[in-house]
Design an enzyme around this catalytic site. Sequence first.
Site, PDB file in Angstrom:
ATOM      1  N   GLU B  59       0.893  -1.229   0.037  1.00  0.00           N
ATOM      2  CA  GLU B  59       0.002   0.148  -0.155  1.00  0.00           C
ATOM      3  C   GLU B  59       0.761   1.339   0.105  1.00  0.00           C
ATOM      4  O   GLU B  59       0.443   2.229  -0.636  1.00  0.00           O
ATOM      5  CB  GLU B  59      -0.965  -0.068   1.139  1.00  0.00           C
ATOM      6  CG  GLU B  59      -2.089  -0.900   1.059  1.00  0.00           C
ATOM      7  CD  GLU B  59      -1.846  -2.474   1.352  1.00  0.00           C
ATOM      8  OE1 GLU B  59      -0.734  -2.567   1.729  1.00  0.00           O
ATOM      9  OE2 GLU B  59      -2.640  -3.157   0.964  1.00  0.00           O
ATOM     10  N   GLN B  81      -7.947  -2.039  -1.706  1.00  0.00           N
ATOM     11  CA  GLN B  81      -8.875  -3.228  -1.849  1.00  0.00           C
ATOM     12  C   GLN B  81      -9.928  -3.134  -0.735  1.00  0.00           C
ATOM     13  O   GLN B  81     -11.105  -3.339  -0.869  1.00  0.00           O
ATOM     14  CB  GLN B  81      -8.089  -4.361  -1.690  1.00  0.00           C
ATOM     15  CG  GLN B  81      -8.953  -5.734  -2.097  1.00  0.00           C
ATOM     16  CD  GLN B  81      -7.988  -6.754  -2.642  1.00  0.00           C
ATOM     17  OE1 GLN B  81      -7.473  -7.422  -1.672  1.00  0.00           O
ATOM     18  NE2 GLN B  81      -7.801  -6.745  -3.730  1.00  0.00           N
ATOM     19  N   PHE B  82      -9.542  -2.704   0.495  1.00  0.00           N
ATOM     20  CA  PHE B  82     -10.483  -2.235   1.378  1.00  0.00           C
ATOM     21  C   PHE B  82      -9.866  -0.940   2.109  1.00  0.00           C
ATOM     22  O   PHE B  82      -8.543  -0.669   2.378  1.00  0.00           O
ATOM     23  CB  PHE B  82     -10.696  -3.283   2.602  1.00  0.00           C
ATOM     24  CG  PHE B  82     -11.520  -4.290   2.227  1.00  0.00           C
ATOM     25  CD1 PHE B  82     -12.609  -4.624   2.682  1.00  0.00           C
ATOM     26  CD2 PHE B  82     -10.831  -5.705   1.276  1.00  0.00           C
ATOM     27  CE1 PHE B  82     -13.457  -5.656   2.124  1.00  0.00           C
ATOM     28  CE2 PHE B  82     -11.718  -6.596   1.082  1.00  0.00           C
ATOM     29  CZ  PHE B  82     -13.127  -6.788   1.316  1.00  0.00           C
ATOM     30  N   PHE B  85      -6.998  -1.125   4.777  1.00  0.00           N
ATOM     31  CA  PHE B  85      -5.529  -1.383   4.645  1.00  0.00           C
ATOM     32  C   PHE B  85      -4.738   0.112   4.140  1.00  0.00           C
ATOM     33  O   PHE B  85      -3.607  -0.020   4.139  1.00  0.00           O
ATOM     34  CB  PHE B  85      -5.535  -2.040   3.271  1.00  0.00           C
ATOM     35  CG  PHE B  85      -6.111  -3.503   3.609  1.00  0.00           C
ATOM     36  CD1 PHE B  85      -6.060  -4.266   4.946  1.00  0.00           C
ATOM     37  CD2 PHE B  85      -6.748  -4.062   2.356  1.00  0.00           C
ATOM     38  CE1 PHE B  85      -6.525  -5.227   4.992  1.00  0.00           C
ATOM     39  CE2 PHE B  85      -7.222  -5.555   2.679  1.00  0.00           C
ATOM     40  CZ  PHE B  85      -7.341  -5.880   3.964  1.00  0.00           C
ATOM     41  N   ILE B  86      -5.615   1.297   4.584  1.00  0.00           N
ATOM     42  CA  ILE B  86      -4.934   2.491   4.359  1.00  0.00           C
ATOM     43  C   ILE B  86      -3.939   2.656   5.480  1.00  0.00           C
ATOM     44  O   ILE B  86      -3.088   3.300   5.290  1.00  0.00           O
ATOM     45  CB  ILE B  86      -5.996   3.599   4.233  1.00  0.00           C
ATOM     46  CG1 ILE B  86      -5.377   5.037   3.751  1.00  0.00           C
ATOM     47  CG2 ILE B  86      -6.633   3.687   5.756  1.00  0.00           C
ATOM     48  CD1 ILE B  86      -5.102   5.111   2.443  1.00  0.00           C
ATOM     49  N   HIS B 126     -11.964  -5.581   7.928  1.00  0.00           N
ATOM     50  CA  HIS B 126     -12.673  -5.101   6.639  1.00  0.00           C
ATOM     51  C   HIS B 126     -13.999  -4.278   6.735  1.00  0.00           C
ATOM     52  O   HIS B 126     -14.872  -4.290   5.868  1.00  0.00           O
ATOM     53  CB  HIS B 126     -12.957  -6.390   6.131  1.00  0.00           C
ATOM     54  CG  HIS B 126     -12.044  -7.430   5.627  1.00  0.00           C
ATOM     55  ND1 HIS B 126     -11.260  -8.105   6.360  1.00  0.00           N
ATOM     56  CD2 HIS B 126     -11.228  -7.424   4.442  1.00  0.00           C
ATOM     57  CE1 HIS B 126     -10.368  -8.758   5.812  1.00  0.00           C
ATOM     58  NE2 HIS B 126     -10.277  -8.358   4.668  1.00  0.00           N
TER      59      HIS B 126
END
Lengths: 308, 323
Positions: B59, B81-82, B85-86, B126
């Site tokens: 990321e 992607q979600f 995950f930032i 998630h």
Amino acid sequence: MLMAREFDTAMLRLYRQGKAFGGVYSQLGNEAVSVGSAYALDRDRDVLFPMHRNIGSHFVFGQDLDQLMVNHLAREGSQMRGTDGTGHYADPARRIYGNVSHLGAMIPVAAGFSLADQLRGITTVSLTFIGDGGAQVGEVHEALNFASVHKIPLILIIENNQYAYSTPNSLEFACERLSDRALGYGMYGTTIDGTDVELVYATCLEAVERARRGEGPSLIETRTMRMRGHAEHDDFSYVPKDLLEDWATKDPVETYITRIVRDGVMTADEVKALRETTLATMIASIDRALERPWPAPEEGFKNVFMST
Amino acid sequence: MQMTYLEAIADAMRHEMRRDDRVFMIGEDIGPYGGAFKVTKGFYDEFGAKRIIDAPISEAAIIGSAIGASLNGMRPIVEMQFMDFITNGFNQVVTVAGTTAYRWGLPVPIVVRGPSGGGVGGNPFHSRNSEAWFAHATGLKVVCPAFPDDAKGLMIASIRDDDPVMFFEHKGLYRKIKGEVPEGEYIVQLGQARVVRSGTHCSVIAYGSAVHMALAAAEVLSREGIDTEVVDIRTLVPFDQETVFQSVRKTGRALVAHEAVLTAGFGGEIAARIADTAFQYLDAPVRRVAAFDSPTPFAPTLEQAVLPNAEKIQAAVRELCNF
């Protein structure tokens, strides 16, 4: 190299006199790396992402001394308007994009700069740097792997100057050479003596040529000694004196001067005159910078966004 | 035409990619696979590998390289992607992207977008609603659309914006919410709240999924004779406080609702601004409905219990109206 050396020593003096504030990060001992590597690039088409011990590379890329001084001293006219200092500025016209204090954060950014041109079908080599400590940051791993997968023309120099602030190599990594990691990324890697400017230049030139042939990134570890503390507040008493003495005999500026005098490139008198001119240039530039006012306080409220 | 929330987002990105070759996408599994939620389905076939870049699971490298490309004239769209995950790319967003305009005066026109939010059994990793982190970070615009037309209009505005934009899509709305979306070019400027239901007794100020909870609550309350106004702020940064104040001046009561956790959520900021500026119009204290201060749990019973919903909003509005 003399400009880099004199700039650094000038900053050390200014710090002691209380005229430079914040962190003063010396590149004493690292001049051959930043100057030699930057010369290997084409400053009209490539791009420089220097770190905090690469002042020499700024000069090679044509940065104006007065501008650098004003930036470092955060006076009115700074390219950062006083929002930040040191070499953290960007100068798109000169193709220089400075670092942030978070080590390794700018390596993916440097890769992305080249990626943009790759998408346009142009090869723009990005040169950037990290230290023996910063090389342990996760973003460095991500950036190198990403650059190798996408064959991005990136050159990363790991400046192994033996200490990351006070932490020695032995507590930063367990591999023999930091360039050994290149194998794991599927890229070219080598470790060289970072006190020899011509060796640095030749090694980087090969990396530039590989990148232009579309062969992707290179990882070059340069071995040097950080001859000062992490920054000037740090007395670096944790560094053994004999280690510093050993490395002092390999001073990149003095050994190169000896070499060019020996080879007849310059005479000793010419070198002496050049030293004097460089010092005088530096002093005059400092005087001009210190005459400038501080930035207006209202600058602090401007430009958080490009548009609101 | 009628589109789902997800289709509207894809429509906006496709429109911009056709219009401007500086726009490209980078993310994980967004190429031939079309993305985990299929937002980029068909994009790879239309735009090719150079403009729909499948990156390694990195990321920080993805966001960092997008920043670098934007400094070199491109306008990248980054898919997380979600949005959870930032956290792995947080440094790039906050340290680099969010400070560049201030330090360098240079634009970083990137959009970091992806699915956020809970209610779908996603587990703690998630389901997160992390928009408030970025509103607090400085230098970042934060967008949280609730409707398909806004999702399209705000996405186009975000791609054309010269500042870094954090674009929070709610995964629970992706296919659940359908609506009329203008075809072709459609822009909703950032920083404009919208009154999505007019009322006189109480204002519910919300964004993202909470707007739908508020609308459902308002329907039930209307049968009890409570006339609820619902304001969708649409973007946290810039924040259109005037529309909020206007609503509160009219109704005299304010409830702030979001799906993110309560403490230090953006609702606290909205409540404080109402208290600062519209205090004299208030007939009751400003209240908040938000998630319990915990990670989002996995089992449906737990998740439903901790997240806000229409019933919790109804109860809070009733309380305010009886204050």
